[in-house]
Design an enzyme around this catalytic site. Structure first.
Site, mmCIF file in Angstrom:
data_model
loop_
_atom_site.group_PDB
_atom_site.id
_atom_site.type_symbol
_atom_site.label_atom_id
_atom_site.label_comp_id
_atom_site.label_asym_id
_atom_site.label_seq_id
_atom_site.Cartn_x
_atom_site.Cartn_y
_atom_site.Cartn_z
ATOM 1 N N LYS A 142 -3.231 -1.608 14.986
ATOM 2 C CA LYS A 142 -2.353 -0.650 15.642
ATOM 3 C C LYS A 142 -2.704 -0.535 17.116
ATOM 4 O O LYS A 142 -3.858 -0.415 17.491
ATOM 5 C CB LYS A 142 -2.480 0.708 14.958
ATOM 6 C CG LYS A 142 -2.043 0.617 13.509
ATOM 7 C CD LYS A 142 -1.707 1.970 12.954
ATOM 8 C CE LYS A 142 -1.484 1.836 11.473
ATOM 9 N NZ LYS A 142 -2.762 1.691 10.764
ATOM 10 N N LYS A 194 -5.658 10.561 1.255
ATOM 11 C CA LYS A 194 -5.665 9.205 1.805
ATOM 12 C C LYS A 194 -7.017 8.595 1.424
ATOM 13 O O LYS A 194 -8.062 9.115 1.823
ATOM 14 C CB LYS A 194 -5.491 9.329 3.320
ATOM 15 C CG LYS A 194 -5.475 8.029 4.094
ATOM 16 C CD LYS A 194 -5.244 8.319 5.581
ATOM 17 C CE LYS A 194 -5.765 7.187 6.445
ATOM 18 N NZ LYS A 194 -5.743 7.499 7.872
ATOM 19 N N GLU A 216 0.812 -1.221 0.000
ATOM 20 C CA GLU A 216 0.000 0.000 0.000
ATOM 21 C C GLU A 216 0.846 1.272 0.000
ATOM 22 O O GLU A 216 2.011 1.261 0.422
ATOM 23 C CB GLU A 216 -0.940 0.005 1.204
ATOM 24 C CG GLU A 216 -0.199 -0.081 2.535
ATOM 25 C CD GLU A 216 -1.004 0.490 3.690
ATOM 26 O OE1 GLU A 216 -1.290 1.700 3.663
ATOM 27 O OE2 GLU A 216 -1.332 -0.265 4.618
ATOM 28 N N VAL A 232 -5.499 0.254 3.697
ATOM 29 C CA VAL A 232 -5.767 -1.188 3.631
ATOM 30 C C VAL A 232 -7.058 -1.455 2.842
ATOM 31 O O VAL A 232 -7.089 -2.320 1.967
ATOM 32 C CB VAL A 232 -5.855 -1.802 5.047
ATOM 33 C CG1 VAL A 232 -6.419 -3.228 4.994
ATOM 34 C CG2 VAL A 232 -4.474 -1.813 5.706
ATOM 35 N N SER A 255 -12.370 2.236 11.477
ATOM 36 C CA SER A 255 -11.738 2.246 10.160
ATOM 37 C C SER A 255 -12.549 1.473 9.117
ATOM 38 O O SER A 255 -13.115 0.413 9.413
ATOM 39 C CB SER A 255 -10.351 1.630 10.273
ATOM 40 O OG SER A 255 -9.751 1.552 9.000
ATOM 41 N N ALA A 256 -12.539 1.990 7.901
ATOM 42 C CA ALA A 256 -13.150 1.288 6.765
ATOM 43 C C ALA A 256 -12.404 -0.009 6.444
ATOM 44 O O ALA A 256 -12.907 -0.853 5.696
ATOM 45 C CB ALA A 256 -13.166 2.194 5.538
ATOM 46 N N ASP A 257 -11.206 -0.168 7.013
ATOM 47 C CA ASP A 257 -10.438 -1.396 6.780
ATOM 48 C C ASP A 257 -11.237 -2.642 7.167
ATOM 49 O O ASP A 257 -11.155 -3.675 6.500
ATOM 50 C CB ASP A 257 -9.142 -1.403 7.607
ATOM 51 C CG ASP A 257 -8.129 -0.372 7.140
ATOM 52 O OD1 ASP A 257 -8.362 0.285 6.105
ATOM 53 O OD2 ASP A 257 -7.097 -0.236 7.822
ATOM 54 N N ASP A 307 -15.269 6.149 15.919
ATOM 55 C CA ASP A 307 -14.378 6.165 14.767
ATOM 56 C C ASP A 307 -13.919 4.735 14.511
ATOM 57 O O ASP A 307 -13.143 4.173 15.288
ATOM 58 C CB ASP A 307 -13.183 7.099 15.041
ATOM 59 C CG ASP A 307 -12.229 7.208 13.847
ATOM 60 O OD1 ASP A 307 -12.394 6.455 12.856
ATOM 61 O OD2 ASP A 307 -11.308 8.044 13.912
HETATM 62 N N1 PSU Z 1 0.325 0.249 8.622
HETATM 63 C C1 PSU Z 1 1.356 1.014 9.039
HETATM 64 N N2 PSU Z 1 1.237 2.367 8.934
HETATM 65 C C2 PSU Z 1 0.098 2.962 8.419
HETATM 66 C C3 PSU Z 1 -0.991 2.139 7.982
HETATM 67 C C4 PSU Z 1 -0.812 0.780 8.115
HETATM 68 O O1 PSU Z 1 2.383 0.491 9.503
HETATM 69 O O2 PSU Z 1 0.043 4.207 8.327
HETATM 70 C C5 PSU Z 1 -2.251 2.789 7.411
HETATM 71 C C6 PSU Z 1 -3.042 1.799 6.559
HETATM 72 O O3 PSU Z 1 -3.175 2.366 5.284
HETATM 73 C C7 PSU Z 1 -4.391 1.692 7.237
HETATM 74 C C8 PSU Z 1 -4.523 3.061 7.809
HETATM 75 O O4 PSU Z 1 -5.428 1.362 6.341
HETATM 76 O O5 PSU Z 1 -3.216 3.266 8.382
HETATM 77 C C9 PSU Z 1 -5.662 3.192 8.822
HETATM 78 O O6 PSU Z 1 -6.209 4.477 8.756
HETATM 79 P P1 PSU Z 1 -7.638 4.801 9.438
HETATM 80 O O7 PSU Z 1 -7.443 4.535 10.898
HETATM 81 O O8 PSU Z 1 -7.909 6.252 9.127
HETATM 82 O O9 PSU Z 1 -8.629 3.905 8.769
HETATM 83 MN MN MN Z 2 -11.334 6.763 10.981
#
Ligand code: PSU
Ligand code: MN
Length: 291
Positions: A152, A79, A18, A99, A133-135, A131
């Site tokens: 994370k 993003k 990605e 993701v 994630s769409a993941d 909140d």
């Molecule tokens: N893995 C990492 N660093 C990152 C990400 C993943 O080591 O920055 C990214 C991925 O693209 C994941 C995103 O989809 O963080 C999550 O963002 P959000 O919480 O806004 O969905």
């Molecule tokens: Mn979010």
């Protein structure tokens, strides 16, 4: 029904990588070197890297160095998750894929394996808004196995694991019974099944993707020598939450950035080591996948 048209340069045994991680997850000046490092790790293991991103509205699976360079040279790169990808394409914008959108575009290109760092998930509800994630929902829609160090550790890890369960997403551990939490090898949550060898994992993943048309989480804990001590982690996370807060899509990059600074680069080092390890496992998985 899926109609996303992508420029597809994925070779056989491709591993999707990605661009959000490269453009928004690590300091900008380290992104290009990390991209080539990950690509060479994938090749070393007999697979082929396919970097995913959106250039002037065109989704590409298998970006060239020049195309990636154009993203790094652009003043602002959006993003993209599954909600805003279509608008960014329509408006011919550059975008880094998270993701969720890397899964979407990889699936459109027939790529079955993808390596990232850590999934997005359910953010802590410490007095703020919901909140998620769409993941997570992407796993119910796109048949891709994502090799990840869990979710994370800045998130509510146990709630995220529960949300995956609710969505019916299979979560398997590679050489672990515990659901990993990015900088930490373990969390209080578990996995659905443990796999100890790549051929067995590959056999399961190939048949599960074909059986369901949906995704699989392959949880691969951070290498032992790169793990962050729990005591340090708690301290840095508390401080990072005091200094960094941003709404919506900016939340994750803001807090990762703050952690990298507060920890004197130790979280950045850990992040890079876990991504490298995930790229290696993903490549071995892709190379072992039955057709
Ligand atoms: N893995 C990492 N660093 C990152 C990400 C993943 O080591 O920055 C990214 C991925 O693209 C994941 C995103 O989809 O963080 C999550 O963002 P959000 O919480 O806004 O969905
Ligand atoms: Mn979010």
């Amino acid at each position: 029904m899926m109609h996303t048209r992508v420029v597809n340069r994925a070779g056989s045994g491709a591993v999707a990588l990605e661009t959000t991680l490269l453009l928004h997850g690590v300091p900008r000046d380290q992104g290009p070197a990390l991209a080539s490092l990950l690509a060479s790790i994938v090749r070393e293991e007999g697979a082929s890297p396919a970097l995913v991103g959106v250039l002037a509205g065109t989704p590409i699976v298998g970006m060239t160095d020049d195309e990636l360079g154009a993203l790094f040279d652009a003043p602002a790169v959006a993003k993209a998750n599954t909600s805003n990808l279509g608008v960014l394409m329509h408006r011919a914008r550059h975008a880094a894929t998270t993701v969720s959108t890397t899964m979407e575009l990889a699936a459109a290109a027939g790529v079955r394996v993808f390596a990232t760092g850590g999934l997005g998930g359910v953010h802590e509800g410490y007095g703020t808004n919901l909140d998620i994630s769409a993941d997570l929902a992407a796993f119910t829609r796109f048949p891709v196995a994502v090799v990840t160090s869990g979710v994370k550790s800045i998130l509510d890890v146990v709630s995220t694991r529960e949300a995956l369960e609710t969505l019916g997403v299979p979560v398997v551990g590679f050489r672990t019974d515990r659901f990993p939490a990015f900088y930490l090898r373990e969390s209080p949550a578990g996995v659905d099944a443990r796999f100890d060898t790549v051929p067995e994992l590959a056999g399961f993943v190939a048949s599960e993707l074909a059986r369901t048309g949906r995704g699989v989480v392959v949880a691969n804990p951070i290498p032992r020598e790169a793990e962050i001590a729990l005591h340090d982690w708690d301290l840095w996370l508390t401080k990072a939450r005091e200094t960094a807060s941003a709404p919506g899509r900016d939340a994750t990059p803001a807090i990762l950035g703050a952690l990298h600074t507060l920890s004197g680069g130790r979280t950045l080092h850990a992040n890079i080591e876990l991504v490298k390890d995930n790229a290696r496992l993903a490549a071995r998985l892709a190379a072992a996948m039955p057709r």
